[in-house]
Design a protein around this motif. Structure first.
Motif, short mmCIF file in Angstrom:
data_model
loop_
_atom_site.label_atom_id
_atom_site.label_comp_id
_atom_site.label_asym_id
_atom_site.label_seq_id
_atom_site.Cartn_x
_atom_site.Cartn_y
_atom_site.Cartn_z
N ARG A 1 -6.53 9.95 3.94
CA ARG A 1 -6.09 10.10 2.55
C ARG A 1 -5.93 8.72 1.87
O ARG A 1 -6.33 8.54 0.73
CB ARG A 1 -4.75 10.85 2.53
N GLU A 2 -5.37 7.78 2.60
CA GLU A 2 -5.21 6.43 2.06
C GLU A 2 -6.57 5.78 1.80
O GLU A 2 -6.78 5.08 0.79
CB GLU A 2 -4.41 5.58 3.05
N HIS A 3 -7.52 6.03 2.69
CA HIS A 3 -8.85 5.47 2.53
C HIS A 3 -9.55 6.06 1.29
O HIS A 3 -10.23 5.34 0.54
CB HIS A 3 -9.68 5.75 3.79
N GLU A 4 -9.39 7.36 1.06
CA GLU A 4 -9.98 8.00 -0.12
C GLU A 4 -9.39 7.43 -1.40
O GLU A 4 -10.09 7.21 -2.39
CB GLU A 4 -9.79 9.52 -0.05
N LYS A 5 -8.06 7.21 -1.41
CA LYS A 5 -7.42 6.63 -2.59
C LYS A 5 -7.97 5.24 -2.88
O LYS A 5 -8.25 4.89 -4.02
CB LYS A 5 -5.91 6.56 -2.38
N TRP A 6 -8.12 4.44 -1.83
CA TRP A 6 -8.63 3.08 -2.00
C TRP A 6 -10.06 3.10 -2.53
O TRP A 6 -10.44 2.31 -3.39
CB TRP A 6 -8.56 2.36 -0.65
N LYS A 7 -10.86 4.04 -2.01
CA LYS A 7 -12.25 4.15 -2.43
C LYS A 7 -12.37 4.53 -3.90
O LYS A 7 -13.16 3.95 -4.66
CB LYS A 7 -12.97 5.17 -1.56
N PRO B 1 -12.60 -1.22 13.04
CA PRO B 1 -12.63 -1.06 11.58
C PRO B 1 -13.48 0.13 11.16
O PRO B 1 -14.47 0.47 11.79
CB PRO B 1 -13.27 -2.38 11.10
N GLY B 2 -13.05 0.78 10.06
CA GLY B 2 -13.82 1.88 9.50
C GLY B 2 -13.47 3.23 10.07
O GLY B 2 -13.95 4.24 9.56
N LEU B 3 -12.69 3.32 11.10
CA LEU B 3 -12.36 4.61 11.70
C LEU B 3 -11.00 5.07 11.20
O LEU B 3 -10.04 4.32 11.19
CB LEU B 3 -12.34 4.50 13.23
N THR B 4 -10.93 6.29 10.71
CA THR B 4 -9.67 6.87 10.22
C THR B 4 -9.39 8.13 11.02
O THR B 4 -9.97 9.18 10.76
CB THR B 4 -9.79 7.21 8.71
#
Length: 268
Positions: A33-39, A23-26
């Motif tokens: 990009r998906e993680h930035e959108k979620w954040k 978990p936590g590794l992109t």
């Protein structure tokens, strides 16, 4: 095993299946990009929740808008201002032909509460009337104040309270001494103190009122004299000395007298 079939136990197959699922590794750009959108979405939702939590009340919003409007100077875009300007009015000058009028707009008074428009005036008049009555009473008291009569009245109240206190002590002493001689009842109903009974129900209270004895026909001072005389005659006891004497002769030779004034004069 044929060549088309995969060897599920081979190193090549296991290498293809192995993926980093920590978990936590992109790793890839798409995942980042998906993680930035979620954040960003979580940040926006948190701000919205905080905004709802500290949402201003309608009164606060109205107060801010009203203050903002009052602080804004009327300019030429206002129709009333435009009409005054045509008649020669200049900003900051007074109204009226001779310039003696007001220079600022009529102030507003915010009405709070849900009472009618005339209620505030009625409350104001009532307060003024009550204040006037209290002032008139104070003036009458000052004008009719007599120091001598006031001191006499206060002394009379003090003597009445002291007599009631002496009677209560005499009644308690009388009951105690009578019971020590096994007297079942007092000589008079008011020779003993009235015991305070617990509160009764309505039906019991009505029955109690019917059985209640009449008030004594004597004043407090007269009752005190008779109870003290009974104590001295029957029990050779002086209320003000607080002593039971051995005999009437002993009491006559030692006690100053049957009243409080006799004992006060003896102390002096």
């Amino acid at each position: 095993m044929s060549g088309d079939e995969c060897d599920y136990m081979s190193d090549d197959f296991l290498a293809q299946c192995a993926q980093d699922v920590r978990p936590g590794l992109t790793k890839s750009y798409a995942n980042k990009r998906e993680h930035e959108k979620w954040k960003k979405r979580e940040i926006v939702l948190e701000e919205q929740r905080l905004a709802k939590r500290v949402k201003k009340s309608v009164k606060e919003i109205e107060h801010e808008q009203r203050e903002e409007g009052l602080q804004t100077t009327i300019d030429s875009s206002n129709k009333g201002f435009a009409l005054l300007a045509k008649m020669g009015y200049k900003p900051g000058s007074s109204l009226g032909k001779d310039g003696s009028g007001r220079t600022e707009p009529v102030p507003i008074t915010i009405k709070e509460g849900r009472g009618g428009l005339g209620r505030d005036e009625a409350i104001k008049r009532l307060k003024e009337r009550k204040q006037k009555i209290m002032e008139e009473r104070a003036r009458e008291l000052v004008a009719g104040f007599d120091p001598v009569a006031f001191r006499a009245k206060m002394r009379e109240k003090h003597m009445a309270r002291r007599t009631e206190s002496d009677l209560s002590k005499a009644q308690k002493s009388c009951r105690q001494l009578d019971l020590s001689k096994e007297y079942a009842e007092p000589m008079e109903s008011w020779f003993w103190p009235k015991d305070r009974l617990p509160k009764l129900d309505e039906d019991d209270q009505e029955d109690e009122e019917e059985d209640e004895e009449e008030e004594p026909a004597f004043s407090v001072e007269e009752q005190l004299v008779m109870v003290v005389e009974y104590l001295r005659t029957e029990h050779t006891y002086c209320l003000f000395c607080a002593i039971s004497f051995t005999s009437e002769t002993d009491m006559t030779g030692t006690c100053p007298g049957p009243t409080r004034e006799d004992h006060d004069a003896d102390d002096d």
